[in-house]
Design a protein around this motif. Structure first.
Motif, PDB file in Angstrom:
ATOM      1  N   THR A  70       0.864  -1.174   0.000  1.00  0.00           N
ATOM      2  CA  THR A  70       0.000   0.000   0.000  1.00  0.00           C
ATOM      3  C   THR A  70       0.898   1.220   0.000  1.00  0.00           C
ATOM      4  O   THR A  70       1.746   1.369   0.878  1.00  0.00           O
ATOM      5  CB  THR A  70      -0.916   0.016   1.239  1.00  0.00           C
ATOM      6  OG1 THR A  70      -1.789  -1.115   1.194  1.00  0.00           O
ATOM      7  CG2 THR A  70      -1.750   1.286   1.276  1.00  0.00           C
ATOM      8  N   PHE A  71       0.734   2.071  -0.979  1.00  0.00           N
ATOM      9  CA  PHE A  71       1.562   3.268  -1.114  1.00  0.00           C
ATOM     10  C   PHE A  71       0.850   4.425  -0.445  1.00  0.00           C
ATOM     11  O   PHE A  71      -0.268   4.778  -0.821  1.00  0.00           O
ATOM     12  CB  PHE A  71       1.814   3.554  -2.595  1.00  0.00           C
ATOM     13  CG  PHE A  71       2.652   4.774  -2.833  1.00  0.00           C
ATOM     14  CD1 PHE A  71       3.865   4.919  -2.190  1.00  0.00           C
ATOM     15  CD2 PHE A  71       2.244   5.771  -3.696  1.00  0.00           C
ATOM     16  CE1 PHE A  71       4.650   6.044  -2.402  1.00  0.00           C
ATOM     17  CE2 PHE A  71       3.012   6.894  -3.919  1.00  0.00           C
ATOM     18  CZ  PHE A  71       4.221   7.025  -3.271  1.00  0.00           C
ATOM     19  N   ARG A  72       1.480   5.019   0.558  1.00  0.00           N
ATOM     20  CA  ARG A  72       0.842   6.029   1.399  1.00  0.00           C
ATOM     21  C   ARG A  72       1.504   7.397   1.226  1.00  0.00           C
ATOM     22  O   ARG A  72       2.715   7.524   1.345  1.00  0.00           O
ATOM     23  CB  ARG A  72       0.896   5.588   2.867  1.00  0.00           C
ATOM     24  CG  ARG A  72       0.069   4.345   3.154  1.00  0.00           C
ATOM     25  CD  ARG A  72       0.310   3.808   4.561  1.00  0.00           C
ATOM     26  NE  ARG A  72       1.650   3.235   4.694  1.00  0.00           N
ATOM     27  CZ  ARG A  72       1.941   1.961   4.462  1.00  0.00           C
ATOM     28  NH1 ARG A  72       0.996   1.130   4.076  1.00  0.00           N
ATOM     29  NH2 ARG A  72       3.164   1.513   4.624  1.00  0.00           N
ATOM     30  N   ILE A  73       0.659   8.387   0.967  1.00  0.00           N
ATOM     31  CA  ILE A  73       1.093   9.772   0.758  1.00  0.00           C
ATOM     32  C   ILE A  73       0.417  10.634   1.820  1.00  0.00           C
ATOM     33  O   ILE A  73      -0.792  10.489   2.052  1.00  0.00           O
ATOM     34  CB  ILE A  73       0.680  10.268  -0.640  1.00  0.00           C
ATOM     35  CG1 ILE A  73       1.230   9.334  -1.727  1.00  0.00           C
ATOM     36  CG2 ILE A  73       1.134  11.700  -0.877  1.00  0.00           C
ATOM     37  CD1 ILE A  73       0.395   9.302  -2.971  1.00  0.00           C
ATOM     38  N   LEU A  74       1.145  11.521   2.435  1.00  0.00           N
ATOM     39  CA  LEU A  74       0.586  12.401   3.464  1.00  0.00           C
ATOM     40  C   LEU A  74       0.542  13.833   2.952  1.00  0.00           C
ATOM     41  O   LEU A  74       1.539  14.347   2.443  1.00  0.00           O
ATOM     42  CB  LEU A  74       1.441  12.340   4.742  1.00  0.00           C
ATOM     43  CG  LEU A  74       0.992  13.227   5.893  1.00  0.00           C
ATOM     44  CD1 LEU A  74      -0.386  12.808   6.414  1.00  0.00           C
ATOM     45  CD2 LEU A  74       2.020  13.206   7.032  1.00  0.00           C
TER      46      LEU A  74
END
Length: 248
Positions: A8-12
């Motif tokens: 899962t690629f997570r961007i904040l």
């Protein structure tokens, strides 16, 4: 839409209040799906609304179709009383959600578990605030966060919204955002203040009151997403290599 194998690629998304973080997430999803969508009820471009309420809690939202495993994290702005602090951001980057941002009413599409690190950070500013001058507290917080991200080798890009509010020409041709002297002035102010590379600053036009997607808006949004995915893939590869070496 790119996938990252099983990860899962997570961007904040972080930034001052009213900078357009939530609208940016909605707009990104709209560009990918080629139709106006809203990830958070009452937020972003939906039914001609142009009032994006302030984000009150941290949540993760998928962008793209059901096959996507790319998620954006949305959170309160810096100036909000009892809102986000640099300590909170750095905790979330490492996969630890501060208790003050948990809520029984929150319905994130994916939970950010302990140790689920963020792979890329988007620092969102709006042109009008940059042009008027960012508050000292905001500049101090962001500078501190960016220095820590660099030490942790977590990539970031800068998103610059609302350029169309500074120039009538951009309202008619959104791709002129790159040529606008007002936007260029904001870009110079950001890379001077935060010592970031000019090629990681991406002007975009969010969908606010539109009923249909626009090719020019999509080009700007997807150009930013492309850079996010490039940086994120590099971060994932480095994380895998580090984990492999640790297991040897």
């Amino acid at each position: 839409m790119a996938r990252f194998e099983t990860e899962t690629f997570r961007i904040l998304c972080i930034g001052p209040m009213h900078s357009g973080k939530t609208c940016f997430i909605d707009s990104m999803s709209s560009a990918l799906l080629r139709k106006i969508t809203h990830k958070v009820e009452g937020y972003g471009a939906y039914g001609g609304r142009n009032d994006c309420p302030n984000t009150e809690m941290f949540q993760m939202y998928k962008v793209g179709d059901k096959r996507s495993n790319v998620y954006f994290g949305d959170m309160p702005g810096f100036e909000k009383v009892d809102g986000i602090t640099k300590e909170d951001i750095l905790s979330i980057v490492e996969g630890n959600i501060p208790k003050k941002f948990s809520s029984q009413d929150a319905t994130p599409e994916v939970q950010l578990g302990k140790g689920d690190k963020i792979h890329c950070v988007c620092v969102v500013f709006d042109c009008k605030s940059v042009d008027a001058g960012l508050p000292t507290e905001v500049k101090t917080t962001i500078n501190t966060v960016l220095k820590v991200l660099s030490k942790k080798h977590i990539p970031y890009i800068v998103i610059l919204t609302k350029g169309d509010e500074l120039s009538e020409n951009i309202q008619f041709d959104k791709l002129l955002v790159y040529e606008s002297k007002h936007v260029k002035r904001c870009v110079r102010a950001l890379y001077t203040e935060f010592n970031c590379r000019q090629n990681v600053i991406f002007p975009v036009i969010n969908y606010i009151k539109e009923s249909n997607v626009d090719d020019a808006c999509d080009i700007l949004l997807l150009d930013a997403l492309r850079e996010i995915l490039i940086l994120g893939r590099k971060d994932l590869e480095e994380e895998k290599a580090s984990n492999y070496e640790s297991d040897q």
